[in-house]
Design an enzyme around this catalytic site. Structure first.
Site, mmCIF file in Angstrom:
data_model
loop_
_atom_site.group_PDB
_atom_site.id
_atom_site.type_symbol
_atom_site.label_atom_id
_atom_site.label_comp_id
_atom_site.label_asym_id
_atom_site.label_seq_id
_atom_site.Cartn_x
_atom_site.Cartn_y
_atom_site.Cartn_z
ATOM 1 N NE ARG A 87 20.071 -46.640 5.932
ATOM 2 C CZ ARG A 87 20.452 -46.034 7.036
ATOM 3 N NH1 ARG A 87 21.733 -45.786 7.245
ATOM 4 N NH2 ARG A 87 19.575 -45.653 7.938
ATOM 5 C CD GLN A 88 17.917 -55.627 7.169
ATOM 6 O OE1 GLN A 88 18.797 -54.888 7.597
ATOM 7 N NE2 GLN A 88 18.008 -56.933 7.233
ATOM 8 C CG ASP A 157 30.195 -47.121 0.559
ATOM 9 O OD1 ASP A 157 29.861 -46.665 -0.549
ATOM 10 O OD2 ASP A 157 29.386 -47.255 1.502
ATOM 11 C CE LYS A 181 29.883 -47.942 4.854
ATOM 12 N NZ LYS A 181 28.837 -46.932 4.943
#
Ligand code: R5P
Length: 281
Positions: A87-88, A157, A181
């Site tokens: 996710r990063q 989202d 979101k």
């Protein structure tokens, strides 16, 4: 030969059955200073290392498994059912690393090819220095669902609406919508309701990962008088009190896959991985 990481023993065994390949009995030693040492038994010409990088220790273990396997096998394929740090995938603030890229580069050094399952963003596959492809296992999340009444498949989202559509299509019917979101911090998430009617309907929330459960529990607060609420996700990280958070938010059942092995891992991604392995050049 399938070489399992310690956090991926179920999915590795399932993949071994699917591919009809032997499973390596990896041995472990632990030293007083906290370091670990793996020992991989003799492998076939091809070693398939299957390891979800669910923790920093799992990353270190994967690098060791790859290195040990490579000394004996001619070809090493690395399967990451769940890729940690995925996710990063950008430096979101000045001074931050692109952690997904750093991990991908490290993993690339010990393998000829990588397969991963539903990465957070498909672009993560480009971070590897060796060929990397992804497997979409979201459709399997429809399998454990009970018979639903007027179902609404909702993603928290816009980014996960494709997953909600995949689950809806695999289920065979129902409406799809998504929330807006806004993430203020790791645990402070603002969710703006979707336009869809929720009263009296069975709601299936769909996301790629449930980590702290903040996103899902905030989404559930926006539902007005639903009949039943089910949470489905590919990667059931369920860190800390996430499962309890979902329970107290009123979730009937949580269903995930075995990319991360948890009590809620109701379906296996092994058949999807096996098909992808079979199609590799
Ligand atoms: C983010 O965009 C992801 O798709 C998930 O919604 C998020 O990572 C879930 O994290 P948490 O459960 O901590 O809210």
């Amino acid at each position: 030969m399938i070489v399992p990481g310690s956090a991926s023993q179920e999915v590795a065994a399932a993949l071994a059955r699917e591919l009809d390949e032997p499973l390596a009995a990896v041995e472990y030693d632990w030293f007083a200073d906290g370091e670990t040492l793996v020992r991989v038994p003799d492998t076939d010409d091809r070693a398939v290392v299957v390891a979800s990088t669910v923790s920093d220790a799992a990353h270190v273990e994967l690098l060791q498994l790859q290195d040990a396997a490579r000394q004996r096998a001619e070809e090493v394929l690395t399967v990451l059912p769940y890729m940690g740090y995925g996710r990063q995938d950008d430096a979101f603030e000045p001074g931050q690393p692109v952690s997904a890229r750093a991990m991908a580069r490290a993993i690339s050094t010990g393998t000829d090819r990588v397969l991963t399952v539903n990465p957070h963003e498909e672009a993560v596959t480009d971070f590897f220095d060796v060929p990397c492809s992804s497997v979409d296992a979201a459709g399997r999340l429809a399998e454990p669902l009970p018979e639903l009444s007027d179902p609404l498949f909702l993603s928290p989202d816009a980014g996960a609406v494709d997953l909600a559509e995949t689950v809806r299509d695999a289920y065979g019917g129902g409406e799809v919508d998504y929330f807006e979101k806004i993430r203020h911090s790791d645990t402070d998430v603002e969710i703006q309701p979707s336009d869809a009617e929720t009263a009296g309907r069975d709601i299936v929330l769909v996301d790629d990962i449930v980590a702290t459960g903040s996103t899902m529990s905030t989404a559930i607060e926006q539902l007005s008088d639903p009949a039943r609420v089910f949470v489905t996700c590919v990667h059931p990280m369920l860190a800390a009190n996430a499962r309890t958070k979902l329970g107290t938010a009123g979730v009937e059942r949580v269903y995930g896959t075995d990319t991360i092995e948890r009590a809620v891992s109701a379906v296996s991604v092994a058949p999807a991985i096996a098909s992808a392995v079979g199609e590799l050049p």
